[in-house]
Design a protein around this motif. Structure first.
Motif, short mmCIF file in Angstrom:
data_model
loop_
_atom_site.label_atom_id
_atom_site.label_comp_id
_atom_site.label_asym_id
_atom_site.label_seq_id
_atom_site.Cartn_x
_atom_site.Cartn_y
_atom_site.Cartn_z
N ILE A 1 -1.13 -0.11 12.16
CA ILE A 1 -1.53 -1.29 12.92
C ILE A 1 -0.44 -1.61 13.93
O ILE A 1 0.70 -1.93 13.56
N LYS A 2 -0.76 -1.48 15.20
CA LYS A 2 0.22 -1.71 16.27
C LYS A 2 1.48 -0.88 16.03
O LYS A 2 2.60 -1.38 16.08
N ASP A 3 1.27 0.40 15.72
CA ASP A 3 2.34 1.38 15.50
C ASP A 3 3.17 1.08 14.24
O ASP A 3 4.25 1.65 14.06
N VAL A 4 2.70 0.19 13.40
CA VAL A 4 3.38 -0.10 12.14
C VAL A 4 2.64 0.61 11.00
O VAL A 4 1.43 0.44 10.84
N HIS A 5 3.38 1.41 10.25
CA HIS A 5 2.79 2.20 9.17
C HIS A 5 2.79 1.39 7.88
O HIS A 5 3.77 0.74 7.53
N LYS A 6 1.66 1.41 7.18
CA LYS A 6 1.55 0.71 5.91
C LYS A 6 0.77 1.60 4.95
O LYS A 6 -0.27 2.15 5.29
N LYS A 7 1.32 1.75 3.73
CA LYS A 7 0.62 2.53 2.71
C LYS A 7 0.34 1.65 1.51
O LYS A 7 1.24 0.96 1.01
N THR A 8 -0.90 1.68 1.03
CA THR A 8 -1.32 0.89 -0.11
C THR A 8 -1.72 1.81 -1.25
O THR A 8 -2.48 2.76 -1.04
N THR A 9 -1.19 1.54 -2.44
CA THR A 9 -1.50 2.33 -3.63
C THR A 9 -2.15 1.42 -4.67
O THR A 9 -1.69 0.30 -4.90
N TYR A 10 -3.21 1.91 -5.30
CA TYR A 10 -3.91 1.17 -6.34
C TYR A 10 -3.86 1.98 -7.64
O TYR A 10 -3.71 3.20 -7.62
N GLY A 11 -4.02 1.30 -8.77
CA GLY A 11 -4.06 2.01 -10.03
C GLY A 11 -4.34 1.08 -11.20
O GLY A 11 -4.59 -0.12 -11.03
N TYR A 12 -4.30 1.65 -12.39
CA TYR A 12 -4.58 0.89 -13.61
C TYR A 12 -3.60 1.31 -14.70
O TYR A 12 -3.29 2.49 -14.86
N THR A 13 -3.07 0.30 -15.43
CA THR A 13 -2.26 0.58 -16.61
C THR A 13 -2.81 -0.21 -17.79
O THR A 13 -3.17 -1.38 -17.63
N HIS A 14 -2.85 0.43 -18.93
CA HIS A 14 -3.34 -0.23 -20.14
C HIS A 14 -2.32 -1.21 -20.71
O HIS A 14 -2.62 -1.95 -21.66
N LEU A 15 -1.13 -1.24 -20.13
CA LEU A 15 -0.06 -2.10 -20.66
C LEU A 15 -0.33 -3.58 -20.43
O LEU A 15 0.25 -4.43 -21.12
N TRP A 16 -1.18 -3.92 -19.46
CA TRP A 16 -1.40 -5.32 -19.08
C TRP A 16 -2.81 -5.75 -19.43
O TRP A 16 -3.76 -4.96 -19.36
N ALA A 17 -2.96 -7.03 -19.79
CA ALA A 17 -4.24 -7.54 -20.24
C ALA A 17 -5.24 -7.74 -19.10
O ALA A 17 -6.43 -7.54 -19.27
N THR A 18 -4.75 -8.16 -17.94
CA THR A 18 -5.65 -8.53 -16.85
C THR A 18 -6.08 -7.31 -16.05
O THR A 18 -5.27 -6.42 -15.76
N LYS A 19 -7.36 -7.27 -15.69
CA LYS A 19 -7.87 -6.18 -14.85
C LYS A 19 -9.13 -6.64 -14.17
O LYS A 19 -9.74 -7.65 -14.53
N ILE A 20 -9.52 -5.91 -13.13
CA ILE A 20 -10.83 -6.07 -12.53
C ILE A 20 -11.46 -4.68 -12.50
O ILE A 20 -10.79 -3.67 -12.71
N ASP A 21 -12.75 -4.64 -12.25
CA ASP A 21 -13.45 -3.37 -12.11
C ASP A 21 -13.88 -3.22 -10.66
O ASP A 21 -14.52 -4.11 -10.09
N MET A 22 -13.51 -2.10 -10.06
CA MET A 22 -13.87 -1.81 -8.67
C MET A 22 -14.42 -0.40 -8.60
O MET A 22 -13.74 0.55 -9.03
N MET A 23 -15.63 -0.27 -8.10
CA MET A 23 -16.27 1.05 -8.00
C MET A 23 -16.30 1.74 -9.37
O MET A 23 -16.03 2.94 -9.50
N ASP A 24 -16.63 0.95 -10.40
CA ASP A 24 -16.75 1.45 -11.77
C ASP A 24 -15.43 1.98 -12.34
O ASP A 24 -15.43 2.77 -13.29
N LYS A 25 -14.32 1.56 -11.76
CA LYS A 25 -13.01 1.95 -12.28
C LYS A 25 -12.16 0.72 -12.53
O LYS A 25 -12.21 -0.24 -11.75
N PRO A 26 -11.36 0.71 -13.60
CA PRO A 26 -10.48 -0.44 -13.84
C PRO A 26 -9.34 -0.45 -12.84
O PRO A 26 -8.86 0.60 -12.40
N LEU A 27 -8.89 -1.65 -12.47
CA LEU A 27 -7.82 -1.80 -11.50
C LEU A 27 -6.98 -3.01 -11.88
O LEU A 27 -7.50 -4.09 -12.15
N ASN A 28 -5.66 -2.83 -11.94
CA ASN A 28 -4.78 -3.98 -12.16
C ASN A 28 -3.40 -3.79 -11.54
O ASN A 28 -2.45 -4.47 -11.92
N PHE A 29 -3.32 -2.89 -10.58
CA PHE A 29 -2.03 -2.66 -9.89
C PHE A 29 -2.28 -2.36 -8.43
O PHE A 29 -3.18 -1.61 -8.08
N GLN A 30 -1.46 -2.98 -7.57
CA GLN A 30 -1.50 -2.70 -6.14
C GLN A 30 -0.08 -2.74 -5.60
O GLN A 30 0.70 -3.62 -5.95
#
Length: 237
Positions: A184-213
Motif C-alpha cells: 500500500i503506497k509502496d509500504v509492504h505488509k505481511k499478515t499471518t493467520y493461524g490456530y493454536t489449541h493452547l488458547w480458549a478463544t477462537k473463531i471459525d473462518m472458512m470452516d477452519k479455526p482461527l485465533n492468531f493473527q
C-alpha cells in the motif's frame, strides 16, 4: 494502544468464558514471551474484555465506581450513553479503562468493556497483569465474556518472517497457517493467520479455526514492527 487495527471480521462465533479460560494459557503471556524471544522487545500491549450484561447490573457497577472514588465520565450520543473511568496501578503503570455502553435503542444489549494496557514486558509486569486481570474478571464480569489480546513490538531492521513462522509452529503449536502480502503506497505488509489449541478463544473462518493473527509492517522509524493479536485484531492498524 497508539496503533489502531482493522476490524476485519464481525464478532460472530467467539467462544470464550471464564471457566474455559481458567484451563487454558493466557494469550498475552504467551505472545509477549514469544515476541521477546524471537521477534523484538514488547513496545505496547492491551487486553480487551467485553460482556453483555443487564442495564441494572451495569448501573450498579457505575455507582460502585463512583462510591469508590473514581471519576466517572458520562458521554451521551445519538446511539448510546457511555460511562467511563480508569484505574492505574502505580507500581507497574498498568492502566485499566472501564466503559459501560448503554444503547438508546432497547433492542440492543448493554455492554461492559475493560481494556487493560501497558508498555514493555518483564516478570514484574507479568505478575501485576495476572493479578489485575483476575481481579477485573472476578469483580466485574460473569461467564460470557470475550477476550481480545494484542501487542506491538519495538522496531528492528528486518523481521525474518520465515524464521518467525517456524518458531510459531514449534513454540505455539500453530496450525492452519495462512498468509497474505500487501503493498500500500509502496509500504509492504505481511499478515499471518493461524490456530493454536493452547488458547480458549477462537473463531471459525472458512470452516477452519482461527485465533492468531500477526501483521509485520513498516514502523515509524522505517524499521519493521510486528503486531500480534488473538483471536483476531479488532482495530485499524
Amino acid at each position: 494502544m497508539k496503533q489502531k487495527m482493522v476490524f476485519i471480521f464481525m464478532i460472530l462465533i467467539l467462544f470464550a468464558n471464564s471457566a474455559a479460560a481458567s484451563t487454558k494459557a493466557d494469550p498475552l503471556v504467551d505472545l509477549a514471551q514469544f515476541a521477546q524471544s524471537y521477534i523484538a522487545p514488547v513496545d505496547t500491549w492491551e487486553v480487551t474484555i467485553k460482556e453483555h450484561q443487564s442495564r441494572s447490573n451495569l448501573m450498579t457497577i457505575v455507582e460502585n465506581a463512583r462510591e469508590n472514588g473514581h471519576k466517572v465520565t458520562v458521554t451521551p450520543s445519538k446511539k448510546a450513553v457511555y460511562y467511563s473511568w480508569t484505574n492505574t496501578d502505580q507500581k507497574s503503570g498498568i492502566t485499566t479503562a472501564f466503559k459501560v455502553v448503554e444503547p438508546t435503542n432497547d433492542s440492543f444489549a448493554s455492554e461492559l468493556v475493560a481494556v487493560i494496557s501497558g508498555s514493555s514486558w518483564n516478570d514484574n509486569i507479568r505478575q501485576s497483569y495476572n493479578q489485575i486481570r483476575q481481579n477485573a474478571q472476578e469483580t466485574y464480569f460473569m461467564q460470557d465474556f470475550v477476550v481480545f489480546t494484542c501487542l506491538t513490538t519495538q522496531e528492528r531492521d528486518i523481521i525474518n518472517n520465515v524464521y518467525v513462522e517456524r518458531k510459531l509452529q514449534d513454540r505455539l503449536d500453530l496450525t492452519y497457517i495462512s498468509s497474505q502480502e500487501d503493498f500500500i503506497k509502496d509500504v509492504h505488509k505481511k499478515t499471518t493467520y493461524g490456530y493454536t489449541h493452547l488458547w480458549a478463544t477462537k473463531i471459525d473462518m472458512m470452516d477452519k479455526p482461527l485465533n492468531f493473527q500477526m501483521v509485520v509492517r513498516q514502523g515509524p522509524n522505517d524499521g519493521e514492527q510486528a503486531v500480534l493479536g488473538t483471536p483476531i485484531l479488532i482495530h485499524e492498524y
